[in-house]
Design an enzyme around this catalytic site. Structure first.
Site, PDB file in Angstrom:
ATOM      1  N   ASP A  15       0.827  -1.209   0.000  1.00 56.23           N
ATOM      2  CA  ASP A  15       0.000   0.000   0.000  1.00 56.23           C
ATOM      3  C   ASP A  15       0.867   1.267   0.000  1.00 56.23           C
ATOM      4  O   ASP A  15       1.979   1.261   0.534  1.00 56.23           O
ATOM      5  CB  ASP A  15      -0.898  -0.025   1.248  1.00 56.23           C
ATOM      6  N   GLY A  16       0.313   2.335  -0.572  1.00 54.66           N
ATOM      7  CA  GLY A  16       0.964   3.642  -0.486  1.00 54.66           C
ATOM      8  C   GLY A  16       1.581   4.129  -1.786  1.00 54.66           C
ATOM      9  O   GLY A  16       2.224   5.184  -1.804  1.00 54.66           O
ATOM     10  N   GLY A  18       0.110   5.413  -4.412  1.00 52.70           N
ATOM     11  CA  GLY A  18      -0.519   6.669  -4.837  1.00 52.70           C
ATOM     12  C   GLY A  18       0.010   7.837  -4.018  1.00 52.70           C
ATOM     13  O   GLY A  18       0.402   8.873  -4.571  1.00 52.70           O
ATOM     14  N   ARG A  19       0.030   7.674  -2.686  1.00 49.88           N
ATOM     15  CA  ARG A  19       0.489   8.775  -1.825  1.00 49.88           C
ATOM     16  C   ARG A  19       1.959   9.088  -2.070  1.00 49.88           C
ATOM     17  O   ARG A  19       2.385  10.230  -2.078  1.00 49.88           O
ATOM     18  CB  ARG A  19       0.253   8.408  -0.347  1.00 49.88           C
ATOM     19  N   TRP A  20       2.746   8.032  -2.271  1.00 52.49           N
ATOM     20  CA  TRP A  20       4.174   8.228  -2.532  1.00 52.49           C
ATOM     21  C   TRP A  20       4.368   9.101  -3.777  1.00 52.49           C
ATOM     22  O   TRP A  20       5.182  10.036  -3.778  1.00 52.49           O
ATOM     23  CB  TRP A  20       4.838   6.863  -2.721  1.00 52.49           C
ATOM     24  N   HIS A  32       2.527   3.404  -9.030  1.00 50.47           N
ATOM     25  CA  HIS A  32       2.348   1.970  -9.296  1.00 50.47           C
ATOM     26  C   HIS A  32       3.546   1.413 -10.073  1.00 50.47           C
ATOM     27  O   HIS A  32       3.996   0.296  -9.827  1.00 50.47           O
ATOM     28  CB  HIS A  32       1.048   1.721 -10.067  1.00 50.47           C
ATOM     29  N   SER A  60      -6.764  -5.692  -5.570  1.00 50.83           N
ATOM     30  CA  SER A  60      -7.899  -6.252  -4.834  1.00 50.83           C
ATOM     31  C   SER A  60      -9.139  -6.169  -5.713  1.00 50.83           C
ATOM     32  O   SER A  60      -9.192  -5.381  -6.673  1.00 50.83           O
ATOM     33  CB  SER A  60      -8.126  -5.478  -3.531  1.00 50.83           C
ATOM     34  N   ASN A  63     -10.246  -2.728  -5.839  1.00 53.50           N
ATOM     35  CA  ASN A  63      -9.437  -1.785  -6.631  1.00 53.50           C
ATOM     36  C   ASN A  63     -10.009  -1.584  -8.037  1.00 53.50           C
ATOM     37  O   ASN A  63      -9.799  -0.557  -8.671  1.00 53.50           O
ATOM     38  CB  ASN A  63      -7.989  -2.268  -6.783  1.00 53.50           C
ATOM     39  N   ARG A 176       2.185  -5.001   5.970  1.00 50.59           N
ATOM     40  CA  ARG A 176       1.451  -3.967   5.220  1.00 50.59           C
ATOM     41  C   ARG A 176       2.217  -2.665   5.304  1.00 50.59           C
ATOM     42  O   ARG A 176       2.550  -2.201   6.405  1.00 50.59           O
ATOM     43  CB  ARG A 176       0.041  -3.771   5.782  1.00 50.59           C
ATOM     44  N   GLU A 195       1.277 -13.455  12.029  1.00 52.40           N
ATOM     45  CA  GLU A 195       1.765 -12.259  12.719  1.00 52.40           C
ATOM     46  C   GLU A 195       1.618 -11.089  11.751  1.00 52.40           C
ATOM     47  O   GLU A 195       1.850 -11.239  10.546  1.00 52.40           O
ATOM     48  CB  GLU A 195       3.246 -12.431  13.099  1.00 52.40           C
TER      49      GLU A 195
HETATM   50  C1  FPP Z   1      -1.942   0.209  -3.278  1.00 52.74           C
HETATM   51  O1  FPP Z   1      -1.487   1.541  -3.375  1.00 52.74           O
HETATM   52  C2  FPP Z   1      -1.432  -0.561  -4.383  1.00 52.74           C
HETATM   53  C3  FPP Z   1      -2.188  -1.026  -5.407  1.00 52.74           C
HETATM   54  C4  FPP Z   1      -3.635  -0.770  -5.541  1.00 52.74           C
HETATM   55  C5  FPP Z   1      -1.584  -1.783  -6.514  1.00 52.74           C
HETATM   56  C6  FPP Z   1      -0.328  -2.519  -6.185  1.00 52.74           C
HETATM   57  C7  FPP Z   1       0.204  -3.027  -7.426  1.00 52.74           C
HETATM   58  C8  FPP Z   1       1.489  -3.124  -7.743  1.00 52.74           C
HETATM   59  C9  FPP Z   1       2.605  -2.765  -6.847  1.00 52.74           C
HETATM   60  C10 FPP Z   1       1.820  -3.601  -9.104  1.00 52.74           C
HETATM   61  C11 FPP Z   1       1.606  -5.068  -9.286  1.00 52.74           C
HETATM   62  C12 FPP Z   1       2.020  -5.409 -10.639  1.00 52.74           C
HETATM   63  C13 FPP Z   1       2.272  -6.638 -11.105  1.00 52.74           C
HETATM   64  C14 FPP Z   1       2.778  -6.785 -12.467  1.00 52.74           C
HETATM   65  C15 FPP Z   1       2.057  -7.859 -10.319  1.00 52.74           C
HETATM   66  P1  FPP Z   1      -2.553   2.702  -3.418  1.00 52.74           P
HETATM   67  O2  FPP Z   1      -2.744   3.126  -4.819  1.00 52.74           O
HETATM   68  O3  FPP Z   1      -3.810   2.273  -2.736  1.00 52.74           O
HETATM   69  O4  FPP Z   1      -1.818   3.798  -2.614  1.00 52.74           O
HETATM   70  P2  FPP Z   1      -2.496   4.928  -1.730  1.00 52.74           P
HETATM   71  O5  FPP Z   1      -3.065   4.234  -0.522  1.00 52.74           O
HETATM   72  O6  FPP Z   1      -1.354   5.818  -1.395  1.00 52.74           O
HETATM   73  O7  FPP Z   1      -3.542   5.604  -2.560  1.00 52.74           O
END
Ligand code: FPP
Length: 233
Positions: A15-16, A18-20, A32, A60, A63, A176, A195
């Site tokens: 997670d994170g 988008g914020r990053w 991403h 998810s 998502n 997480r 855990e």
């Molecule tokens: C959560 O961050 C992350 C996701 C919704 C997607 C995670 C996916 C990847 C790292 C890529 C996977 C790719 C492959 C090819 C397997 P967020 O967008 O919810 O972040 P935020 O909470 O800061 O908004």
């Protein structure tokens, strides 16, 4: 890293992203893209440390309700890494297992996944489960419906065999990133005795050293599985 007890199965809620990206005045899709690169780095390090099973929450079921543009960006990433740049997965030297409702994915992505799964099916040293369009409640409900359709009662063991993770031991440690303290519909049945470790780092900045710290923290925990520990006299 100190001498420690390694988890046999580690799972990541990445997670994170988008914020990053937003903090760097960049679009969420950039987060991403950096997130996927970090996923390969962290998975490789986990295997390098000797952890045989890694699971990542890549998308998810919820998502998919994000704005179309962001979903398309995530699909483009899958398109890239499940086919054109599949060597990034192949280099992990792990069997790749993709878990979730793949029927909602575009056909070319499903084909890439099928090929990658086939290419790696005989690998036995390490396993990488990639959860895509995965939702644990949906998984549990499907398992219940399957049991009902077979007309049989279930116990813990054979219920596990009806889940998408059939044959895979439960995660010992779930990490997480992103500072939120919840499971977000991830491996709810399988996490009964996992855990949990929460990091305030955003996923793209979660480093190999952060992974080691999570494992050291896990290693120091007393896992009793609801039992009591014999006191030393
Ligand atoms: C959560 O961050 C992350 C996701 C919704 C997607 C995670 C996916 C990847 C790292 C890529 C996977 C790719 C492959 C090819 C397997 P967020 O967008 O919810 O972040 P935020 O909470 O800061 O908004």
């Amino acid at each position: 890293m100190k001498r420690i007890r390694l988890p046999s199965h580690i799972a990541f809620i990445m997670d994170g992203n988008g914020r990053w990206a937003k903090r760097r005045f960049r679009p969420r899709g950039y987060g991403h893209r950096m997130g996927v690169q970090n996923m390969f780095k962290i998975c490789a390090h986990a295997f390098h440390l000797g952890i045989p099973i890694v699971t990542v929450y890549a998308l998810s079921a919820e998502n998919l309700k994000r704005p179309r543009e962001e979903v398309e960006e995530l699909f483009d990433l899958f398109r890239t890494y499940f086919s054109k740049k599949k060597e990034k997965f192949l280099e992990l030297n792990a069997k790749i297992n993709v878990i979730g409702d793949l029927s909602a994915l575009p056909e070319d992505i499903r084909e890439g996944i099928a090929e990658l799964t086939q290419d790696t099916k005989d690998r036995t040293q390490s396993l990488l489960n990639v959860c895509v369009n995965y939702g644990s409640r949906q998984e549990i409900i499907e398992a219940v419906n399957a049991a009902v359709s077979y007309g049989r009662f279930v116990d813990e063991q054979n219920f596990s065999e009806l889940l998408l993770t059939a044959g895979v031991p439960d995660p010992d440690l779930i990490v997480r990133t992103g500072g939120e303290l919840r499971l977000s519909n991830f491996l709810l049945f399988q996490a009964a005795y996992s855990e949990l470790y929460f990091s305030n780092k955003m996923w793209p900045e979660f480093s190999k050293r952060d992974l080691e710290k999570a494992i050291e923290n896990y290693s120091a925990r007393d896992r009793r599985f609801g039992n009591v520990r014999e006191e030393k006299r």
